[in-house]
Write an enzyme that holds these catalytic residues in place. Structure first.
Site, PDB file in Angstrom:
ATOM      1  N   HIS A   3       4.677  -4.819  10.891  1.00 51.63           N
ATOM      2  CA  HIS A   3       5.032  -4.121  12.133  1.00 51.63           C
ATOM      3  C   HIS A   3       5.133  -5.086  13.308  1.00 51.63           C
ATOM      4  CE1 HIS A   3       4.527   0.104  10.802  1.00 51.63           C
ATOM      5  NE2 HIS A   3       3.622  -0.392   9.969  1.00 51.63           N
ATOM      6  N   HIS A  49       1.471   3.904   1.928  1.00 50.22           N
ATOM      7  CA  HIS A  49       2.013   4.663   3.066  1.00 50.22           C
ATOM      8  C   HIS A  49       3.539   4.757   3.014  1.00 50.22           C
ATOM      9  CE1 HIS A  49      -1.827   4.073   5.708  1.00 50.22           C
ATOM     10  NE2 HIS A  49      -1.914   5.103   4.888  1.00 50.22           N
ATOM     11  N   HIS A 109      -7.417  -0.819   5.597  1.00 52.48           N
ATOM     12  CA  HIS A 109      -6.389   0.092   6.132  1.00 52.48           C
ATOM     13  C   HIS A 109      -6.197   1.242   5.144  1.00 52.48           C
ATOM     14  CE1 HIS A 109      -2.717   1.384   8.157  1.00 52.48           C
ATOM     15  NE2 HIS A 109      -2.040   1.255   7.033  1.00 52.48           N
ATOM     16  N   ASP A 149       5.882   4.615   5.164  1.00 54.88           N
ATOM     17  CA  ASP A 149       6.726   3.634   5.863  1.00 54.88           C
ATOM     18  C   ASP A 149       6.748   2.289   5.138  1.00 54.88           C
ATOM     19  OD1 ASP A 149       3.984   3.281   6.771  1.00 54.88           O
ATOM     20  OD2 ASP A 149       4.754   1.977   8.366  1.00 54.88           O
ATOM     21  N   HIS A 150       6.117   2.233   3.945  1.00 60.16           N
ATOM     22  CA  HIS A 150       6.137   1.010   3.132  1.00 60.16           C
ATOM     23  C   HIS A 150       6.742   1.232   1.744  1.00 60.16           C
ATOM     24  CE1 HIS A 150       3.499  -1.313   5.957  1.00 60.16           C
ATOM     25  NE2 HIS A 150       3.364  -0.083   6.387  1.00 60.16           N
ATOM     26  N   ASP A 201      -0.185  -3.867   6.299  1.00 57.94           N
ATOM     27  CA  ASP A 201      -0.845  -3.367   7.509  1.00 57.94           C
ATOM     28  C   ASP A 201      -2.304  -3.808   7.574  1.00 57.94           C
ATOM     29  OD1 ASP A 201       1.513  -2.111   8.123  1.00 57.94           O
ATOM     30  OD2 ASP A 201       0.792  -0.072   7.762  1.00 57.94           O
ATOM     31  N   HIS A 217       0.849  -1.200   0.000  1.00 60.98           N
ATOM     32  CA  HIS A 217       0.000   0.000   0.000  1.00 60.98           C
ATOM     33  C   HIS A 217       0.874   1.237   0.000  1.00 60.98           C
ATOM     34  CE1 HIS A 217       0.770  -0.505   4.312  1.00 60.98           C
ATOM     35  NE2 HIS A 217       0.242   0.681   4.570  1.00 60.98           N
TER      36      HIS A 217
HETATM   37 FE    FE Z   1       2.779   0.698   8.222  1.00 59.30          FE
HETATM   38 ZN    ZN Z   2       0.088   1.653   6.560  1.00 58.57          ZN
END
Ligand code: FE
Ligand code: ZN
Length: 255
Positions: free
Chosen positions: A166, A55, A111, A57-58, A128, A53
């Site tokens: 995570h 985001h 998410h 942090d990905h 996530d 996805h």
């Molecule tokens: Fe994440």
């Molecule tokens: Zn995420």
């Protein structure tokens, strides 16, 4: 032999490297530096980036990795990720001949609106969506979508390895125990996971079987979970989606 290696990033992210010998694919590289360092140290040449996805942090490390290794980037067709070269939809297959692996794409919105998961060879990379003992927050999707997405993942074979993005497990299990204080499998799991964290060992991967038995978000049909959600809501709840929505809101405010 395929090896799945977690490269830790930020506070609690796992960037998963799927390697066979000196070839590898990397899932959700939120940061490029630790991944490139791992490749260098191990003498690995990557063959693909897989994103679940959009985001940061990905996907935040895509550019840095691509600058050194211009590999194909797989990602959700329904989300805008600038570096994606191979947009994917439900049931598409990602073939990685260098790794002798094929992954099937599962659309798992909730998410984020276009979130996808990669499933193959008894491995699930679910970003996530499904976490060990919990699930992602509903940033873009509805409770109904997320409930359906989680049910799709819960229906995979029990021995499927769950590689989420995570290390949230202990906090998730603390909430799970508030929901189901008498679930023996859950209490045993919590003790085992706490022991792992005391030794700095990742609690991920989990398995679908373990998640079905201990993750409250996959258990919205179980009488004890329904009852706990109804008590928390202070009213009767009409069906598993309402139970799921109650659990998700409860968890958002759980300390
Ligand atoms: Fe994440
Ligand atoms: Zn995420």
């Amino acid at each position: 032999m395929v090896e799945i290696v977690p490269v830790p990033a930020f506070e609690d992210n796992y960037i998963w490297v799927i390697r066979r010998g000196a070839r590898a694919a990397v899932v959700d590289p939120g940061d490029g530096a630790p991944v490139l360092e791992y490749f260098r140290r191990e003498g690995i040449r990557p063959v693909a980036i897989l994103n679940t996805h959009h985001h940061g942090d990905h996907v935040g490390g895509n550019d840095e990795i691509l600058a050194e290794y211009p590999v194909p980037v797989y990602g959700p067709a329904a989300e805008r990720i600038a570096t994606v070269t191979h947009p994917l939809r439900e049931n598409d297959v990602v073939s990685l001949p260098d790794l002798e692996l094929d992954f099937r794409v599962l659309e798992v919105p909730g998410h984020t609106a276009g979130h996808i998961a990669y499933y193959g060879a008894n491995l699930l990379f679910c970003g996530d969506t499904l976490f060990a003992g919990g699930c992602g927050r509903l940033f873009e999707g509805t409770a109904e979508q997320m409930h359906r997405s989680l049910a799709k993942l819960a229906a995979l074979p029990g021995d499927t390895g769950v590689y989420c993005a995570h290390e949230y497990t202990l906090a998730n299990l603390r909430f799970a125990k508030a929901v189901e204080p008498a679930n023996g499998d859950l209490l045993a799991r919590d003790a085992a996971e706490q022991e792992k964290r005391r030794h700095g060992v990742p609690t991920v991967p989990s398995t679908i079987e373990v998640e079905r038995a201990t993750n409250p978000f996959l258990r919205c049909h179980v009488p004890a979970v329904v009852q706990a959600a109804e008590t928390h809501a202070g009213k009767a709840l009409a069906g598993p989606v309402a139970v799921f929505a109650t659990l998700r809101t409860w968890k958002n405010n759980f300390r």
